[in-house]
Scaffold this active site. Structure first.
Site, PDB file in Angstrom:
ATOM      1  N   ASP A  29       0.855  -1.180   0.000  1.00 38.34           N
ATOM      2  CA  ASP A  29       0.000   0.000   0.000  1.00 38.34           C
ATOM      3  C   ASP A  29       0.900   1.241   0.000  1.00 38.34           C
ATOM      4  OD1 ASP A  29      -2.463   1.549   0.465  1.00 38.34           O
ATOM      5  OD2 ASP A  29      -1.583   1.866   2.460  1.00 38.34           O
ATOM      6  N   ASP A  75      -0.021   5.039   0.877  1.00 36.22           N
ATOM      7  CA  ASP A  75      -0.155   6.038   1.945  1.00 36.22           C
ATOM      8  C   ASP A  75      -0.301   5.368   3.308  1.00 36.22           C
ATOM      9  OD1 ASP A  75      -0.178   8.138   0.015  1.00 36.22           O
ATOM     10  OD2 ASP A  75      -2.252   7.613  -0.442  1.00 36.22           O
TER      11      ASP A  75
END
Length: 558
Positions: free
Chosen positions: A42, A44
């Site tokens: 992922d 952020d």
């Protein structure tokens, strides 16, 4: 009742049901027998500090230790991809050009990634790529030339782990201040930060690779797994690894696991004998029975014994009998001091999935899966009978509400409502259960399903599961049958044991239930909390939604 039963089986060339056969859209299997080919990350909150809807490269700040951790993965030969939800595109908060500039800055600071997979939609768009839907994971696996089951996804919220699980990938949660407590409780694998996640990925990868092969050829290996059907099934990959390095494999199992042992490839002979230090309702120790077992084990003529146990069991009582039987080389996992009972004393950290835990012991004993054999659960096709013709075409949903441990069973009233909701959504539902569960399956199926309670043995149930679009089941044997056939699972998982160790292995899964319920980690066989709160709160609509995430349609197709 006989204490000692043996049957010969010639299984080495038997065709198998395997999860790799249904690995997902567009996936390509790797010939190398490793756990992971790729790590998906992922963006952020995982790789860089979370700046909401950021379109400014100057605001990119890597999380501590990110570059060194990623370089460790690259050096180990793992491919890297970013999988990220970016609803700011749909909302107009930044442009595609601005997003690409942010990604260029990320690569400037953290090094090159092999692929970037972006969902540009908002929740209301109903796409199949916005996490927790698995679309990005499937797309990343295709682009990287692997399968989702050979990927591990690292993220900071439940959506990341949910997307990984729904695709059959491993998911690692690295909590941040925005991670909700219930997301942490539900995750099967957590790490304190990105470097710690990477260290554990590499440790698990290395753990299933032997450091040294056996010093002498293994003519006969004795493998042991004395427990229930599910326990035997999850040990299957490790038994195949031993079989790859031995001319003959003899499996010692208990009566509760015998039916599952009959389904495993790689086993040449089976010895069935109860072990009173393993069985949950043991009889008294019978000295004559122990002498008989010791003599039978000595007659096997094993060059090596590998004793597989669950994390709460001891291998040492059997190791003593094996020593008395004259077996010179014994390997087992043991936290307790074994003295001279073990030649290979192996240790495994808490939280490792049971199939990998067993594979790591096989590796410590010098064995690994051969190239081309995925580290997934498998069944012998020739041991599974044809599915009953009166069940109609494949594509139904199997609901298995019961369990040998009542703490892990779905409450009948909940299961009844689930059947009704599935039927209303257009699903054809088969309700399965053992002979002693006929009253429950009849009650549950009356809501709109077909009652199969008591109609099949374990092999017959495997045939029914193999042709299902999905299985709705708790933490019990049929969940592992589904994993062996690559059939998606809606897991009604009671948290009495850790999900990370006992959840469906390497198969698309959605977990439901209260992972933080008071029964958590109690290992209770009977529910210790009035009202069975871990599963009584499961809403039927959540099961219907879970099937939608798993791309199981109400018309019976996938």
């Amino acid at each position: 009742m006989r204490q000692d039963q043996e049957d010969p089986y010639q299984r080495r060339s038997a065709p198998v049901y395997a999860a790799a056969d249904r690995a997902g859209p567009g996936s390509v299997a790797s010939p190398r027998a490793v756990l992971y080919d790729a790590v998906l990350l992922d963006r952020d909150g995982t790789l860089i500090e979370d700046v909401p809807y950021n379109g400014d490269p100057e605001k990119v700040r890597p999380v501590p230790g990110a570059r060194a951790a990623l370089d460790r993965l690259r050096a180990a030969g793992l491919r890297l991809a970013v999988v990220t939800n970016q609803s700011g595109l749909a909302r107009g908060y930044f442009t595609g050009e601005q997003m690409r500039a942010v990604h260029a800055r990320v690569e400037e600071l953290l090094g090159r990634f092999d692929a970037w997979l972006v969902c540009p939609h908002d929740d209301a768009d109903g796409c199949d790529c916005r996490k927790p839907a698995p679309g990005l994971v499937y797309a990343a696996a295709r682009e990287l030339g692997t399968t989702p089951s050979r990927c591990v996804l690292v993220g900071d919220i439940g959506r990341d782990v949910g997307a990984a699980m729904a695709a059959g990938a491993a998911g690692v949660l690295v909590p941040t201040p925005v991670t909700r407590p219930e997301e942490v409780a539900a995750a099967g694998w957590t790490a304190t930060d990105l470097p710690a996640a990477v260290a554990e990925i590499l440790r698990r990868q290395q753990a299933v690779q032997p450091s040294t092969p056996p010093t002498e050829p293994v003519r006969t290996a004795l493998v042991v797994r004395s427990d229930s059907a599910g326990d035997v099934l999850v040990t299957g990959p490790a038994i195949r690894a031993v079989a790859a390095g031995a001319e003959r494999v003899v499996l010692l199992c208990g009566p509760r696991g015998r039916a599952a042992a009959n389904l495993l490839p790689g086993v040449d002979e089976i010895i069935e004998h109860p072990l009173p230090w393993i069985d949950p309702a043991p009889g008294p120790v019978d000295p004559e029975a122990m002498r008989s077992l010791t003599a039978r084990l000595g007659a096997v003529g094993a060059d090596q014994a590998v004793v597989f146990t669950s994390f709460h069991q001891s291998a040492l009582p059997l190791a003593l009998l094996l020593r008395m039987a004259g077996i010179d080389r014994i390997a087992a996992i043991s936290d307790d001091y074994p003295g001279s009972l073990l030649d290979i004393r192996h240790r495994v950290p808490v939280g490792v999935p049971e199939p990998e835990r067993a594979l790591s012991l096989a590796a410590a004993a010098g064995h690994q899966l051969p190239d081309g054999d995925e580290p997934v659960l498998r069944l012998r096709r020739d041991a599974v009978p044809p599915r009953p013709a009166d069940l109609g075409d494949p594509g139904y949903v199997v609901l298995h509400p019961g369990s040998a441990a009542s703490s892990r069973a779905c409450p009948p009233e909940v299961a009844t409502r689930i059947v009704g909701a599935l039927a209303d959504a257009g699903h054809r539902v088969l309700v399965t259960g053992g002979p002693d569960e006929r009253a429950v399956t009849a009650r549950v199926a009356a809501a709109g399903g077909t009652d199969l309670g008591g109609r099949t043995d374990l092999a017959g149930l495997a045939a029914i599961v193999a042709d299902a679009s999905a299985v709705v089941v708790g933490n019990t044997g049929p969940a592992h049958l589904a994993a062996a056939a690559g059939v998606p699972v809606v897991s009604l998982f009671a948290p009495t044991v850790p999900f990370g160790q006992w959840g469906p292995y390497r198969v698309p899964t959605v977990r439901l239930g209260d992972a933080a319920a008071p029964c958590r980690d109690t290992r209770a066989a009977s529910c210790p909390v009035p009202g069975h709160p871990c599963l009584s709160g499961v809403e039927p609509g959540d099961v219907v939604d879970a099937l939608r995430i798993l791309a199981v349609s109400g018309g019976g197709g996938r």
